[in-house]
Design an enzyme around this catalytic site. Structure first.
Site, PDB file in Angstrom:
ATOM      1  CG  HIS A 188      49.160  49.828  57.833  1.00  0.00           C
ATOM      2  ND1 HIS A 188      50.462  50.116  57.550  1.00  0.00           N
ATOM      3  CD2 HIS A 188      49.004  48.509  57.659  1.00  0.00           C
ATOM      4  CE1 HIS A 188      51.073  49.001  57.225  1.00  0.00           C
ATOM      5  NE2 HIS A 188      50.222  48.005  57.283  1.00  0.00           N
ATOM      6  NE  ARG A 296      39.554  38.393  35.183  1.00  0.00           N
ATOM      7  CZ  ARG A 296      38.316  38.080  35.575  1.00  0.00           C
ATOM      8  NH1 ARG A 296      37.797  38.654  36.634  1.00  0.00           N
ATOM      9  NH2 ARG A 296      37.608  37.184  34.905  1.00  0.00           N
ATOM     10  NE  ARG A 332      44.102  35.413  35.760  1.00  0.00           N
ATOM     11  CZ  ARG A 332      43.045  35.660  34.995  1.00  0.00           C
ATOM     12  NH1 ARG A 332      42.197  34.690  34.709  1.00  0.00           N
ATOM     13  NH2 ARG A 332      42.825  36.870  34.532  1.00  0.00           N
ATOM     14  CD  GLU A 431      42.088  30.401  31.672  1.00  0.00           C
ATOM     15  OE1 GLU A 431      41.137  31.181  31.670  1.00  0.00           O
ATOM     16  OE2 GLU A 431      43.248  30.748  31.919  1.00  0.00           O
ATOM     17  CG  ASN A 454      34.863  34.451  31.783  1.00  0.00           C
ATOM     18  OD1 ASN A 454      33.736  34.057  32.101  1.00  0.00           O
ATOM     19  ND2 ASN A 454      35.547  35.294  32.531  1.00  0.00           N
ATOM     20  CG  ASP A 455      39.851  32.439  28.377  1.00  0.00           C
ATOM     21  OD1 ASP A 455      39.591  32.974  27.288  1.00  0.00           O
ATOM     22  OD2 ASP A 455      40.519  32.994  29.276  1.00  0.00           O
ATOM     23  NE  ARG A 465      36.981  36.302  27.469  1.00  0.00           N
ATOM     24  CZ  ARG A 465      37.640  36.089  28.609  1.00  0.00           C
ATOM     25  NH1 ARG A 465      38.390  34.994  28.770  1.00  0.00           N
ATOM     26  NH2 ARG A 465      37.544  36.924  29.596  1.00  0.00           N
ATOM     27  CB  CYS A 502      37.354  32.030  39.295  1.00  0.00           C
ATOM     28  SG  CYS A 502      38.543  31.604  38.017  1.00  0.00           S
TER      29      CYS A 502
END
Ligand code: PEP
Ligand code: MG
Length: 543
Positions: A188, A296, A332, A431, A454-455, A465, A502
């Site tokens: 902590h 992610r 996610r 996406e 992105n996707d 990509r 996002c």
């Protein structure tokens, strides 16, 4: 000049004099007593005093580091009342006819050792909590010998380790940095340092303590995790320059901290940040994001040599939720496959991995892996404001299966008596073109959408990509992509749901006005883009 390397907990350069905190505290001696009842009474009084002090620290922490972080002191209060802990102390007094200080110290060592030897890193970090409350009781047994650290000038705090209560009790305005020989980034204290926006390094090793003394000049490089003692002139000049560059950059953007994300004509949008690890939370707070729009989680898997356990994941999610102190955190679920591969998954080689068994498709094929993650997420939900988001959705059936597994996990945890939040938002990433096109059917099933540009660009424009040869075809401003986003936004709103973006496109300031016109509710970007994007939003007039 001497350099020591540790683990940077929070970035930034601090230059100043060292202040060594001696935490050996009151020396505990074993003394034979002849009135057990009187000794137990002494102990009881000390415990009451310790509880009073912890309540005061809790109130102070509520103001300085927020409710979620202050909760550690509630945990300390609970530990103070823990039956096993107290029985152990009283038992030592009764059976060994010893003074209360000795009984507390022995119990403290035993419990700390027990926590340290546990596999779970969260429980390991609790060893320092038990030592913290035990030292407090011992100090309360000897109030005259108690040494309060009071700071009258700005200093770099050095210690073997710092207890959370010591960290928040220090006068924040006079602390330039924290450096400790021990400590874990899970502790902590590390969380509190990040929240206090103070450069911090832990794990410098015991030998550094032997080399330092009060008043020495030092440089703390929180980003590199480096402590430089008595720097030479060249190093000092270089670090001073870095410090002033950092300050200039911060100052420029700091003007925007605490300001609203609102256009000149009053349209508001939420600005969240994307992270890949719990260590990025400091940057999120420093850049004044209102929440985390994308964590992610697959990075936890990628950093490991084997499947991360429920406990391992729980402690990471909990840490992020606690550090964000009630602000929204959207995690996610696992998005492994395609470019993100971990050998221990033993995935079959695919001809077209981007179109293959990735993300939720893999989770549905391996529900054991999925359920472990969901259990960790649901358990962590009790510690903050959690949203769960599912990647790579293409149709209703898979979303139905995902939601059914979520309900199963929820019921399982409830039947185990584990506390979970009642208001976890569930959302999906838009996406794939399919998800955008049927977004009217998907919207009623979830609480929110988040567009993974992105996707979405790669799948809409049929260009890998990862492949530099087709980069020119990956036109992120392509009308097809923008229309799909607008279509999903309209469908989300028709169902009374919110929609964010996002993917990297969210940070593209050439599109900010267009996104605002579409009615996008949230943009989630890398932490360092938050303030520049806020600047852009505040310069736009829509009407
Ligand atoms: C996206 O696809 O836009 C996204 C945010 O997810 P990732 O880049 O991790 O695939
Ligand atoms: Mg994606």
């Amino acid at each position: 000049m001497k350099k020591f390397k540790g683990k940077g907990v929070y970035g930034g350069v601090a230059i100043g004099k060292l202040r060594v905190i001696n935490r050996t505290g009151v020396e505990v001696r074993r003394i034979r007593i002849d009135d057990i009842q009187a000794e137990k009474k002494r102990l009881e009084n000390a415990r009451l005093e310790a509880a009073k002090q912890l309540e005061e620290i809790y109130s102070k922490a509520l103001v300085s580091v927020g409710e979620a972080n202050a909760r550690i002191f509630e945990i300390h209060l609970m530990m103070l009342e823990d039956e096993d802990y107290n029985e152990s102390i009283e038992n030592i007094i009764e059976t060994q006819w010893t003074n209360a200080e000795y009984a507390v110290a022995v119990t403290s060592d035993n419990f700390a050792q027990m926590f340290s030897s546990m596999d779970d890193s969260y429980m390991q970090a609790r060893a320092s909590d038990v030592k913290d409350i035990s030292n407090r009781i011992i100090e309360c047994l000897n109030p005259d010998e108690k040494s309060e650290e009071s700071l009258t000038e700005k200093v770099i705090i050095c210690a073997d380790d710092l207890a959370p209560s010591e960290t928040v009790s220090l006068d924040k305005d006079n602390v330039l940095a924290f450096v400790t020989a021990n400590g874990s980034s899970n502790s902590h204290t590390a969380i509190l340092a990040r929240n206090m926006n103070i450069p911090a390094i832990i794990g410098l090793g015991e030998e550094f303590l032997a080399e330092i003394s009060d008043g020495m000049t030092a440089v703390v490089d929180g980003m590199a995790g480096e402590l430089i003692i008595e720097p030479d002139t060249d190093t000092m000049t270089k670090m001073q320059l870095r410090q002033s560059e950092e300050a200039d950059k911060r100052e420029l953007l700091q003007r925007l901290r605490g300001k609203e994300n609102v256009t000149l004509d009053g349209t508001r949008i939420k600005l969240y940040a994307n992270i890949g690890s719990a260590d990025n939370v400091g940057a999120v707070l420093l850049n004044d994001a209102e929440g985390i729009g994308l964590f992610r989680s697959e990075f936890i898997y990628l950093e490991n040599d084997d499947f991360p356990t429920e406990e391992q994941q729980f402690s990471v999610y909990k840490k992020v939720l606690e550090s964000m102190a009630g602000k929204k955190v959207i995690i996610r679920t696992l998005d492994i496959g395609a470019d993100k591969q971990a050998p221990y998954f033993n995935l079959r080689r695919e001809e077209n991995p981007a179109l293959g068994l990735r993300a939720v498709r893999l989770c549905l094929k391996r529900p054991d892996i999925f359920k472990t993650q969901l259990r960790a997420l649901y358990r962590a939900s009790a510690f903050g404001n959690l949203g769960i988001m599912f990647p790579m959705i293409t149709g209703k059936p898979e979303l139905e299966r995902i939601l059914a597994i979520c309900s199963e996990v929820e019921k399982e945890l409830q039947s185990e008596g584990i506390q979970i939040s009642r208001k976890i938002e569930k959302g999906i990433m838009i996406e794939t073109p399919a998800a955008a096109v049927i977004s009217d059917m998907l919207a009623p099933m979830v609480d929110f959408f988040s567009v993974g540009t992105n996707d979405l660009i790669q799948y809409t424009l049929a260009c890998d990509r990862q492949n530099a040869d087709v980069e020119d075809y990956c036109d992120s401003h392509h009308e097809a992509v923008l229309r799909l986003i607008k279509f999903a936004a309209d469908n989300a709103h028709s169902s009374g749901k919110w929609i964010g973006i996002c993917g990297e496109l969210a940070a593209d300031t050439q599109l900010t006005e267009r996104f605002l016109q579409m009615g996008i509710d949230e943009l989630s970007v890398s932490p360092h883009f938050v303030l520049p994007l806020r600047e852009k939003i505040r310069s736009i007039r829509l009407k």
